[in-house]
Structure formats: structure tokens, C-alpha cells
Design an enzyme around this catalytic site. Structure first.
Site, short mmCIF file in Angstrom:
data_model
loop_
_atom_site.label_atom_id
_atom_site.label_comp_id
_atom_site.label_asym_id
_atom_site.label_seq_id
_atom_site.Cartn_x
_atom_site.Cartn_y
_atom_site.Cartn_z
N ARG A 160 0.83 -1.21 0.00
CA ARG A 160 0.00 0.00 0.00
C ARG A 160 0.86 1.26 0.00
O ARG A 160 0.55 2.26 0.65
CB ARG A 160 -0.95 0.02 1.20
CG ARG A 160 -1.93 -1.13 1.27
CD ARG A 160 -2.90 -1.15 0.10
NE ARG A 160 -3.83 -2.25 0.23
CZ ARG A 160 -3.61 -3.48 -0.21
NH1 ARG A 160 -2.49 -3.76 -0.86
NH2 ARG A 160 -4.50 -4.43 -0.04
N SER A 237 -12.00 -0.56 2.34
CA SER A 237 -11.23 -0.98 3.51
C SER A 237 -10.57 0.24 4.14
O SER A 237 -9.80 0.94 3.48
CB SER A 237 -10.17 -2.00 3.11
OG SER A 237 -10.77 -3.16 2.59
N GLU A 333 -6.11 3.75 5.79
CA GLU A 333 -5.70 3.77 4.38
C GLU A 333 -6.01 5.09 3.70
O GLU A 333 -5.21 5.57 2.89
CB GLU A 333 -6.41 2.62 3.61
CG GLU A 333 -5.84 1.26 3.87
CD GLU A 333 -6.25 0.26 2.79
OE1 GLU A 333 -6.68 0.70 1.71
OE2 GLU A 333 -6.11 -0.96 3.03
#
Length: 337
Positions: A160, A237, A333
Site C-alpha cells: 500500500r 477498507s 488507508e
């Protein structure tokens, strides 16, 4: 291209959070970036708004990337080379590559957002990260006032993560990705290592799946687990799956043997953030208008009328609960604007 002011950002982020941009410009071609003026010193490059928490008004310029286009540039004995504009819808692009007979991205089906944002976060799902198939990308550097090409090795992809996040360009708005070139190998191998995928394929009685079979299975899984942002506003998410050292993982597994985990090439272990959130008591639980989704504890949702402050409050409460129960820190995130 025209410069607008006082634009409502709620329709431009999938959490539907309120806020206004002092200035806004929609970019339809790469050349328009060079002509875009910035009356404010601040800038933010916006894609699909699916990985964004709007915390209020933004006193800068929002550069909304809407560059379209997708084509097979070339191919050789080993791979296809496919280019896509930054404004292309990611899921639509993946399905188009499959329809053309160019597999490889099927595990990333139904991920929301735009092509240009995919390399920034190095989006991933079900055993695949997009960085594995990025060959290079083109971008406009607002500071140097020039276009540049960034090769895969210079993207510094990690879990990520990418050079765009490492250098803070995703926050400063220095770089705007205009297009991405993908290299899809012709020697395709199915990627079905995740339990959800193998179980879905088994339920369909598919022993030798095609790329389309895998895409269809993953689309069904995601539709069952994740709410449609048009119905229940969300940003997908919300937390990274935490990666811990081996000794910490062994300690957690001795106490919680059912904790889903995945060993990493560097010896560390990736833990399932959704499982941690659920076990900490937050699945389906709300704090005011914001909560964690009843079908998937990793998804933070806006039940209506939420603000960025409401999101921060719920996020902090979930992080505290997981930290208290597991001594593991969760990292969000989305980008906070």
C-alpha cells in the site's frame, strides 16, 4: 477547462463528507495540466474520491483528473503493453482488459477508484498488488513544470505504498499521474491462494478457472461483503492490514490461533485488520452517524450526515479498542484532506 470556485466536495468523495474547495478544475487532457492556474498555494489531485476523508473546507485548488483513453500500445513474445488514462474507471478498465483477452488484473476487480490513483497506493487484493504489473507511468510535475516518465523500479512499490506516498506528493499535490502503462505477461497463471477465492470457485464447481472465472468470483465476494458507496457511503477498507515481526505474530497466534495471517517475503507477518476490528467488538457498531459495516468490519460507513470529525472520532475509537486487546496499531488507508 475552466477554473471554478466554492465547489461542493460531497459528491466527489465516496464517503459523502461535506466540504468545499476554494478552487476546482477538471482535467480532461494532459496538456491542460500545464495551463492550470493555481490562485492558492495549496493543491490536491483528486481521482475517484474513493480513498478520501474530507475533513472540511479546502482553501486550495482541487485538480480533478478525468483523462480518458485505453489502448494496446504493443506486444512481444512475453507480454502485452496496455496504456490507460488516469481518469479511467479502474474496474471498467480491468474488465475491458479481460474482454480483450489480456489477463492478469482479474484479482483487482471491483476495486473502486481511477487508474491514476492505483499506483499511488499500490492497490491490492486477493494476493495481487497492481505494482507487479505497472511497467511505467507518465506524470506532470507542478514544481518543475514538466512531464516525466517514471519506470516501475523508480515507483518504489511496497505494501500500500509507493514513491508518491513516500515523498508526500499525494498530499502536496506536486505530481499528477496522467497515464499508466501496464505489462501483462502472456504466460498467465491463476492466482487463487486466498481462501475466499478457492471457496467461491469450489462452490461454483470450477476446478480450472479462467481469468474471467476468477474475476466473476471476486466480484461476487466483494459484492457480498462491501456496501455500494451509492447506497451506503464508504471508502472501502479503512485500515491497512498491519505487518508485524515474527515474534509478535507468534505471541498473538499463541493467544488467538484463529487470527488470519500471511507470512511475508521479508520474514514479517501480515495480519487481517478486519478480524482484529471484529474481535475488538466493532463489527456493526456505530459511534454517532459513523460505524463499521455490519457485513465487513474493515469498512467504515457513513449512515448519513457525517462529517470528517465524526470519521476521526470513530477511527480513533476503533484504533484504541484494537490496541487495548491486541497491542497492535492500525493505520488508516484513506487520505485526509
Amino acid at each position: 477547462m475552466s477554473l471554478l470556485s466554492g465547489i461542493d466536495l460531497a459528491p466527489l468523495n465516496t464517503l459523502a463528507l461535506p466540504g468545499r474547495a476554494a478552487y476546482y478544475v477538471r482535467i480532461g487532457t494532459a496538456a491542460e495540466l500545464a495551463a492550470a492556474s493555481n490562485p492558492s498555494g495549496r493543491r490536491f489531485v483528486l481521482g475517484g474520491g474513493s480513498n478520501l476523508v474530507v475533513t472540511g473546507d479546502f482553501d486550495g485548488l482541487v485538480v480533478h483528473m478525468a483523462i480518458a483513453g485505453r489502448q494496446l500500445l504493443s506486444d512481444d513474445a512475453d507480454a502485452w503493453y496496455i496504456a490507460a488514462g488516469a481518469g479511467e474507471n479502474w474496474h471498467d478498465f480491468v474488465q475491458w482488459t479481460l474482454a480483450q483477452g489480456w489477463p492478469g488484473l482479474e484479482n483487482l476487480s471491483l476495486i473502486p477508484g481511477r487508474v491514476g490513483a492505483a499506483p499511488i497506493q499500490n492497490i491490492g487484493a486477493y494476493g495481487l498488488e497492481v505494482g507487479e504489473y505497472v511497467h511505467s507511468l507518465n506524470a506532470w510535475d507542478f514544481e518543475k513544470r514538466c512531464f516525466l516518465t517514471v519506470d516501475r523500479k523508480d515507483c518504489r512499490f511496497a505494501y500500500r505504498d509507493s514513491v508518491f506516498k513516500q515523498e508526500g506528493w499525494h498530499l502536496s499535490g506536486r505530481m499528477a499521474i496522467t497515464s499508466v502503462l501496464f505489462r501483462l505477461p502472456k504466460r498467465w497463471q491463476p492466482n487463487t491462494g486466498y481462501d475466499d477465492v478457492t471457496q467461491e470457485l469450489a462452490a461454483r464447481r470450477i476446478a480450472s478457472p479462467t481469468p474471467q472465472d476468477i474475476a466473476s468470483a471476486i466480484i461476487s465476494i466483494r459484492e457480498r461483503k462491501l456496501p455500494d458507496p451509492a447506497v451506503v457511503p464508504n471508502a472501502g477498507s479503512f485500515f491497512h492490514n498491519p505487518v508485524v515481526d515474527r515474534s509478535s505474530a507468534d505471541n498473538l497466534l499463541s493467544q488467538h490461533p484463529n487470527l488470519p495471517h500471511h507470512p511475508q517475503p521479508d520474514g514479517r507477518v501480515k495480519l487481517a485488520a478486519g478480524w482484529l476490528v471484529e474481535q475488538a467488538g466493532w463489527k456493526g457498531r456505530n459511534l454517532g452517524p459513523v460505524g463499521m459495516y455490519e457485513k465487513q468490519a474493515l469498512v467504515l460507513v457513513n449512515h448519513g450526515g457525517a462529517t470528517g470529525a465524526d470519521v476521526r472520532r470513530t477511527m480513533a475509537a476503533v484504533q484504541a479498542a484494537v490496541r487495548e486487546k491486541f497491542a497492535v496499531d492500525l493505520t488508516p488507508e484513506p487520505i485526509f484532506l
